[in-house]
Structure formats: structure tokens, C-alpha cells
Write an enzyme that holds these catalytic residues in place. Structure first.
Site, mmCIF file in Angstrom:
data_model
loop_
_atom_site.group_PDB
_atom_site.id
_atom_site.type_symbol
_atom_site.label_atom_id
_atom_site.label_comp_id
_atom_site.label_asym_id
_atom_site.label_seq_id
_atom_site.Cartn_x
_atom_site.Cartn_y
_atom_site.Cartn_z
ATOM 1 C CE LYS A 1 -50.740 7.331 20.285
ATOM 2 N NZ LYS A 1 -52.139 7.686 20.386
ATOM 3 C CE1 TYR B 1 -49.749 9.851 29.073
ATOM 4 C CE2 TYR B 1 -51.444 8.162 28.915
ATOM 5 C CZ TYR B 1 -50.964 9.422 28.579
ATOM 6 O OH TYR B 1 -51.700 10.231 27.776
ATOM 7 C CE LYS C 1 -51.966 6.937 16.132
ATOM 8 N NZ LYS C 1 -53.303 7.369 15.757
ATOM 9 C CD GLU D 1 -45.556 4.070 29.433
ATOM 10 O OE1 GLU D 1 -46.548 4.748 29.133
ATOM 11 O OE2 GLU D 1 -44.649 4.474 30.169
ATOM 12 C CB CYS E 1 -96.549 5.780 10.858
ATOM 13 S SG CYS E 1 -95.760 7.296 11.421
ATOM 14 C CB CYS F 1 -91.422 9.202 13.578
ATOM 15 S SG CYS F 1 -93.187 8.841 13.555
ATOM 16 C CB CYS G 1 -95.056 5.731 14.730
ATOM 17 S SG CYS G 1 -93.940 4.862 13.628
ATOM 18 C CG ASP H 1 -70.129 -5.219 45.548
ATOM 19 O OD1 ASP H 1 -68.894 -5.192 45.737
ATOM 20 O OD2 ASP H 1 -70.652 -5.360 44.433
ATOM 21 C CD GLU I 1 -67.805 -7.464 54.741
ATOM 22 O OE1 GLU I 1 -67.208 -7.437 55.823
ATOM 23 O OE2 GLU I 1 -67.411 -8.118 53.753
ATOM 24 C CG ASP J 1 -73.367 -1.043 49.065
ATOM 25 O OD1 ASP J 1 -72.506 -0.361 48.465
ATOM 26 O OD2 ASP J 1 -74.129 -1.841 48.488
ATOM 27 C CG ASP K 1 -58.117 4.912 20.535
ATOM 28 O OD1 ASP K 1 -57.872 6.134 20.507
ATOM 29 O OD2 ASP K 1 -58.712 4.316 19.618
ATOM 30 C CE LYS L 1 -44.543 7.265 27.479
ATOM 31 N NZ LYS L 1 -45.469 7.433 28.590
ATOM 32 C CB CYS M 1 -92.259 8.181 10.044
ATOM 33 S SG CYS M 1 -92.102 6.546 10.786
HETATM 34 S S1 IVH Z 1 -46.905 9.861 26.713
HETATM 35 C C1 IVH Z 1 -44.756 13.712 25.828
HETATM 36 N N1 IVH Z 1 -47.932 7.464 26.990
HETATM 37 O O1 IVH Z 1 -51.130 9.575 22.939
HETATM 38 C C2 IVH Z 1 -45.398 12.390 26.054
HETATM 39 N N2 IVH Z 1 -49.147 9.064 25.719
HETATM 40 O O2 IVH Z 1 -50.031 11.628 20.669
HETATM 41 C C3 IVH Z 1 -46.846 12.488 26.019
HETATM 42 N N3 IVH Z 1 -51.287 8.225 24.869
HETATM 43 O O3 IVH Z 1 -51.856 12.850 23.882
HETATM 44 C C4 IVH Z 1 -47.647 11.308 26.088
HETATM 45 N N4 IVH Z 1 -51.144 6.215 25.719
HETATM 46 O O4 IVH Z 1 -53.252 11.019 24.875
HETATM 47 C C5 IVH Z 1 -48.078 8.683 26.450
HETATM 48 N N5 IVH Z 1 -48.726 5.304 27.332
HETATM 49 C C6 IVH Z 1 -48.879 6.528 26.811
HETATM 50 C C7 IVH Z 1 -50.022 6.881 26.062
HETATM 51 C C8 IVH Z 1 -50.116 8.157 25.523
HETATM 52 C C9 IVH Z 1 -51.892 7.038 25.007
HETATM 53 C C10 IVH Z 1 -51.854 9.348 24.097
HETATM 54 C C11 IVH Z 1 -51.889 10.648 24.830
HETATM 55 C C12 IVH Z 1 -51.181 11.636 23.970
HETATM 56 C C13 IVH Z 1 -51.135 10.955 22.654
HETATM 57 C C14 IVH Z 1 -49.854 11.304 21.957
#
Ligand code: IVH
Length: 686
Positions: free
Chosen positions: A130, A242, A331, A128, A428, A443, A448, A48, A50, A52, A132, A307, A425
Site C-alpha cells: 500500500k 495498480y 495497515k 500488494e 535581532c 524577520c 539580522c 546520460d 548519449e 542528451d 503512501d 485483492k 525576531c
Molecule cells: S487498489 C478499489 N492498490 O489506498 C481499489 N490502492 O484507501 C482501489 N493505495 O485510494 C485501490 N496502494 O490511493 C490499491 N496497491 C494498491 C494501493 C492502493 C495504495 C491507496 C489508493 C487508494 C487507497 C485506498
């Protein structure tokens, strides 16, 4: 460019613009290279300090030759001016969502439809995680980041360019190693906050007495949609890309290849956990495996995405109105449970914020016993019509504070009573100040006892004046005994009064007084932090001390002067100016100086860095520290705390319950030690 990406520039000897230009280009290339190693590959090559040094040289040259500055220089992740509202951006191609399913049968029927439509026996999918977080679109023009936007309604999103530019993991300039990026490239991905960063962020917010974020997703969304980019810059945002939505002449054949291309341009992808799956059984297996892995991942996922791997097949399948036919989200079952709301406590924070907290009949959610959950603010309780005695739905996201989602109205029997947020509050009794939208309650009495208690504990905390032995319980005892009712009283405690107290012998009385005496020698940065000005965390306090150097300058600074300090935006500068303008705070600071505080050392220049150059991974549970405390500890001593084990890990500190990281460390033959061994190791080196 030096081969090892460590240009040796002597800033003082550079006189002409031409010389400067050459050096600046070398420095920028090197810094971009190291940014990529550090932020995207998580595999740094230099220490770090170096790094910086390179940054310092570049900044010095840009200061000396201001016309050399460019918008995408690594020094320019500043974020720009705060705005009234975010602008809008039209997406070149609509940002679709994904059809969501929860059952294996739905995956089977997705697979069947794809096979039927394509007339193929078996389909190769790309699976892949998903993530969050919050979907974003980045547009690169000639390799330079041009615009970043949120999804919005799918057609038009919000312009978050200034905010996204502050995310270190987002390259401002693309790399061009194997395939050059097309002149215009539109990519999509997810901005998120890791679980550890989220915990840390909320811990700081709690310390600063700011409202807590309910989960990492909300924290990421709130941070990205900030009007003041200097606030976004302080938030630990991460990103995974992605999808390539537009990229002329790229000739990509598969989704997997898209991810590889993205990675080659320096964009952060998650190739590691993505997988080619042949047929539906492999898809279901992937889902199962990732569900088991979920808790171990450093970030939140709420499912997996399948996909069709072939881009040509994707095109053939096409889209419905809102979602593509070639992908689905499978999900995980949400981590929720129902239990009874027994009562509501109202907690008083350091700056007087009143926060409602639900006491629950204990319930197990995903292996964790939950007894309390956040109710956020009075408006939330009213909006959701949550009543005491209700059966409520509780959600726990990862390791975070659970929250009450909603009451289950069908389970009411008429005995439930609405919760009237107290008008005064609870500690107090002063009339509470509740904002018109009921989103915050305070408050206003700064004397307090609950506030004083929290302020004293904060003052004495490790990052503050570091008065060991003065924690929550002790402070309460001293207050209950009438020995302190303000921070200033700490410096007037008497041995004779202390020894008389319960659980205080001569030894601990003396130890406490010694600690208090020692705190007088603390540095200015710790003192500023210890004062507990809203929004002023450790980093801000250090910037203030480093850049303004004396307490006198800090307390006399105007808001404009404060804004010029690194990373301080309008909100925090106003808090600081208001704090010192308040006569009681003036008096407190004067009294502390009178008591003999020596603040001549502006900030702790950590000369002792026993862990410099070392990357350490913690796994399993620790006795002394939470994960974020362990990270703080390592960083204070100059080391780097990483969340995953790799070839660049120097040692792994393992506690009870250590799992896959330990196994990996063993496989790699890394140095593994217990918490105690690690402390010994540190102590021997300093
Ligand atoms: S592909 C048309 N890949 O999930 C394909 N989406 O409801 C569009 N998300 O709005 C998305 N991980 O925010 C894709 N590996 C992933 C993802 C991903 C999270 C989210 C993304 C999207 C929502 C889909």
C-alpha cells in the site's frame, strides 16, 4: 529505426520537411525506448550524455521545423501555463477507497466472507504494497495520455494533466509490444516521492529557506496539485500503477495479469514486491514480511493491500457504497509515540523565515531517538492548540523530520502554558512580519545576524563558492569577532586578524585565505546559486548561466526574459527580478565584482567525468556523506547513483550496517568497495 535504438542523425544535413519527419520519428521512438529503460525499468542502456545527444538533436529539429512539434513529443514535458485553479474531471467509474483493518482477525473475517460469498474452500489472493502517496487516474486514448486526475471525492477529481505530463515515469505514449492497448484505457495508481528524493527536496527547501514538507506523502500531494506545472516539473515525483479501471475487450482474468499488462504498455508497476497468496496464512505472512522490509524500501508504504486475484470473483463479490468487497488494506501500526514538549525554539532562516521547532523529552520511535520535531508555523501551533508542557503525539515517517501531530489533552494537569509566537525576531529583535493567515512569519531585517550567518554559510557552501573551511561554526566565530557582517567582508579578511583567533593557527588562517582567493575563479552558475535567491537552486542557477551567459544579462533581465529560461516559472522569475532590483543586493554584487571575482566562465562544463557510464549503489552508513550527498557527488562526476542493486550496477559502496543490498551484490558478483577505496578509485581516475 536503428536496431540498437541509437539513431545517428546529422541535424545539419537535414533540409527538407520529409527528411526531418523521418529523423524526428526515429529520434522520438528511440527516446521513448530509453525513457522506458531508465524511468520505468531502472535499467538504462545508454549513458546520460548519449541520451542528451538524442534529445538535443530532436530539439534542434523541432526548432528548425516548428510545425513538426507534437504535444506528446518527449521534448514537451514542459507543463504549460500556470493556472488560476485546477479544473475538474469526472471519473468514468467512481474511484473507491479500501476498507482498512489493523488486526489479523479482521483479515481472517475478510477471508471468511469471501469464501462464503463465493462458495469456495480456498481463495487465491494478490497481495500488494500500500503505497503512501496520492491516488491518480490516467486516461489514454489511442495510446496517448489524454487526462490525469486526482481522486477528489471519488466521483469528481482535480485535473492534474499538465502536472502529470511532467513526470518522466509516466509515458505520454504507450508501448504496444505484446498486447496492444485498447483504444481507451483508464488506469489508476499512486503518485509518490521516494524517501531519498524527499530528503533531498527538503534539504534544498531548507537551503532555499522554504517551508519543509512534513512527509513524502504531503510533498507528493503538494507537488501534484500545483497550479504552476513548471514547479511540478522540478519535483521528483514517481508513480506505480495498480489497477485497470476500464479497457474494452481486454479479457483480463486476474489482478496479476492486469499488472503485467500495465507493465507491457510501459506503465510502471510494482510486480517485484507483489505476490500471489493462497489462503489467509500466506496473507498474514506477507504482511509480516513487508513490515520487516518497510525501512529498507526506497519509498514509503503504510500497509499492504489484499485483492481477490480472479477478476470474475471480484465482479461476483461486488462493492459496498464506498469500497469493494474483494479487497482490503491491512495497515501497519503507525510510527508514533507520545512524549513531553519541553520548549519551543524559533529558528531564523536565510531569508528571514521564522520556524518554530519543538524541543522534546527524548523518545524512541522505531529505533530512532527523537529530540526535536517540526511545528511548521504559528498557525499550526494555534490550530492544534499545542502548549509547552503538553504530552504530545509525535509521528516519524521514514527517515524524515518528525512532526508534532497533536497534544494529548486528557493528560493535561493545568501546568501547561500556551506558546505565544514571538512578535519580534528572537535574534535581532526586529518586529516580525506575520501573514494574516499566520502560516508564515518573517524577520524583515536583512542585516539580522542570523540571516547574515546563514547567507554567508550558503555563499561558501560546496555548490556555491565552495570555500572549504567556512562552515557554520567558523562563520559564527568570524561574525562574533566582528570580522564579517556581510558576504562582501569575506574578501577583505586579513591574515593578521585571523591568526589571533582561537582555534586558528597560521596554517588554517592561510588555508582559509587561499580558499577565499580561489573562490574568485568560480564560475557564474555557482555564483548565482551562492547569492541565495529564493527558489534558485543549483539546476536553476545553471540554466541561467547557460542560457543568459553573463552576469550583466542575468541581473538586467526582465521577468519575461527570465521566464524564457528553461524550467523557470513565474514565481522564481519574479524572485530573481526582485532580488536584483533591490539596491542593497545591487551594491553587494558590485562590491564582489570589485573584490575581483572573475565570472567569465558561465558554468562548470564538467570536463572531468571520472564516473561517466558507471552506476553506483551506496549501502550502509557513510562517514563523509549523507545518502543524498553521496548521490550528488557521483552525479557531479558523471555517474549515476541508483538506489537498488541490479545487473546494471557497476559497483556497490558499502559502509557499516549494510544489509540486503550488500548480500545481493555479493550474489551477483559485483565489485564491492569501502568508502575509502571508492574515493581512491575516483581520485585515480581524474
Ligand atoms: S487498489 C478499489 N492498490 O489506498 C481499489 N490502492 O484507501 C482501489 N493505495 O485510494 C485501490 N496502494 O490511493 C490499491 N496497491 C494498491 C494501493 C492502493 C495504495 C491507496 C489508493 C487508494 C487507497 C485506498
Amino acid at each position: 529505426m536503428a536496431k540498437d535504438h541509437r539513431p545517428d542523425v546529422n541535424v545539419d544535413s537535414i533540409e527538407s520537411y520529409e527528411q526531418a519527419e523521418e529523423a524526428v520519428n526515429e529520434l522520438r521512438d528511440a527516446i521513448r525506448y530509453h525513457n522506458h529503460r531508465y524511468y520505468v525499468l531502472d535499467d538504462p542502456e545508454i549513458s546520460d550524455s548519449e541520451y542528451d545527444g538524442l534529445m538535443r538533436d530532436l530539439m534542434a529539429l523541432e526548432k528548425k521545423f516548428p510545425e513538426i512539434k507534437t504535444e506528446d513529443s518527449p521534448t514537451q514535458r514542459v507543463g504549460g501555463e500556470p493556472r488560476e485553479e485546477l479544473g475538474t474531471v469526472e471519473h468514468p467509474i467512481p474511484m473507491m477507497s479500501l476498507k482498512t483493518v489493523y488486526e489479523p482477525d479482521d483479515v481472517r473475517s475478510f477471508d471468511r466472507t469471501c469464501r462464503d460469498e463465493l462458495g469456495k474452500g480456498d481463495i487465491v489472493y494478490y497481495a500488494e504494497l500500500k503505497f503512501d502517496g496520492l491516488a491518480v487516474e490516467l486516461v489514454y486514448q489511442e495510446g496517448h495520455l489524454l487526462v490525469a486526475s486526482t481522486r477528489g471525492d471519488g466521483q469528481v477529481g482535480e485535473d492534474v494533466s499538465a502536472n502529470v505530463r511532467t513526470i518522466s515515469q509516466v509515458p505520454l505514449v504507450l508501448r504496444s509490444v505484446e498486447v496492444a492497448p485498447p483504444s481507451r484505457l483508464v488506469v489508476r495508481g499512486e503518485v509518490y516521492i521516494t524517501k531519498q528524493d524527499f530528503e533531498e527536496l527538503n534539504r534544498k527547501r531548507e537551503e532555499e529557506d522554504e517551508g519543509l514538507f512534513a512527509n513524502p506523502r504531503n510533498a507528493a500531494a503538494g507537488s501534484l496539485r500545483q497550479l504552476d506545472p513548471s514547479i511540478t516539473k522540478q519535483r521528483p515525483l514517481s508513480i506505480f500503477l495498480y489497477q485497470i479501471a476500464e479497457g474494452e475487450d481486454l479479457d483480463i482474468e486476474t489482478q496479476r495479469q492486469s499488472l503485467k499488462l500495465l507493465a507491457s504498455w510501459g506503465l510502471r508497476t510494482n510486480l517485484e514486491r507483489s505476490r500471489i497468496c493462497r489462503g489467509v496464512d500466506e496473507l498474514l505472512e506477507y504482511h509480516q514480511e513487508m513490515q520487516e522490509l518497510r525501512d529498507e524500501l526506497p519509498y514509503e508504504i503504510d500497509g499492504v493491500v489484499f485483492k481477490v486475484n480472479s477478476i470474475e470473483d471480484q465482479k461476483r463479490l461486488g462493492s459496498r457504497t464506498r469500497d469493494p468487497r474483494w479487497a482490503i488494506a491491512y495497515k501497519f501500526a503507525p510510527r508514533q509515540a507520545t512524549t513531553k514538549l519541553l520548549s519551543v525554539d524559533v529558528q531564523v532562516g536565510r531569508t528571514g523565515r521564522l520556524t518554530p521547532v519543538a524541543n522534546l523529552e527524548p523518545v524512541n520511535i522505531g529505533g530512532v531517538e527523537v529530540k526535536r520535531a517540526s511545528l511548521h508555523n504559528p498557525s499550526e501551533i494555534e490550530r492544534k492548540d499545542i502548549r509547552v508542557g503538553d504530552v504530545v503525539l509525535i509521528e516519524r515517517a521514514g527517515d524524515v523530520i518528525p512532526q508534532v501531530v497533536k497534544p494529548i489533552e486528557s493528560r493535561r494537569d493545568g501546568s501547561e502554558v500556551s506558546f505565544d509566537f514571538p512578535q519580534s525576531c528572537p535574534v535581532c529583535g526586529t518586529s516580525a512580519v506575520i501573514s494574516d493567515d499566520k502560516k508564515s512569519a518573517y524577520c524583515p531585517n536583512i542585516d539580522c545576524p542570523a540571516q547574515v550567518h546563514r547567507r554567508v554559510v550558503h555563499f561558501a557552501s560546496r555548490d556555491g563558492m565552495d570555500i572549504e573551511g567556512l562552515g557554520t561554526k567558523r562563520t559564527k566565530q568570524l561574525m562574533d569577532e566582528g570580522l564579517i557582517d556581510s558576504i562582501r567582508d569575506l574578501y577583505h579578511l586579513h591574515f593578521n586578524n585571523l591568526v589571533e583567533l582561537e582555534r586558528f593557527g597560521e596554517k588554517s588562517a592561510k588555508a582559509l585565505l587561499d580558499e577565499i582567493e580561489k573562490s574568485k575563479e568560480k564560475n557564474l552558475a555557482s555564483f548565482i546559486y551562492a547569492l541565495g535567491i529564493p527558489g534558485v537552486g543549483v539546476a536553476t542557477a545553471r540554466s541561467l548561466a547557460r542560457e543568459l551567459e553573463t552576469l550583466e544579462r542575468i541581473r538586467r533581465a526582465t521577468q519575461e526574459e527570465l521566464m524564457r529560461v528553461s524550467d523557470i516559472g513565474p514565481e522564481v522569475s519574479s524572485n530573481i527580478a526582485l532580488f536584483f532590483a533591490e539596491s542593497r543586493n545591487e551594491a553587494l554584487v558590485d562590491a564582489l565584482l570589485e573584490a575581483g571575482l572573475d565570472l567569465s566562465n558561465p558554468y562548470l562544463e564538467v570536463s572531468e567525468k571520472p564516473l561517466e557510464g558507471l552506476t553506483i549503489v551506496f549501502t550502509g552508513s557513510m562517514e563523509r556523506w549523507s545518502r543524498s550527498e553521496a548521490k550528488d557527488f557521483v552525479e557531479r562526476l558523471g555517474g549515476k547513483a541508483a538506489s537498488s542493486v541490479s545487473g546494471s550496477t557497476d559497483m556497490v559502496v558499502a559502509g557499516p550496517g549494510a544489509g540486503s543490498k550488500l548480500t545481493k551484490a555479493e550474489e551477483l558478483g559485483l565489485k564491492i568497495m569501502s568508502e575509502d577505496d571508492f574515493l581512491d578509485f575516483v581520485n585515480k581516475r581524474r
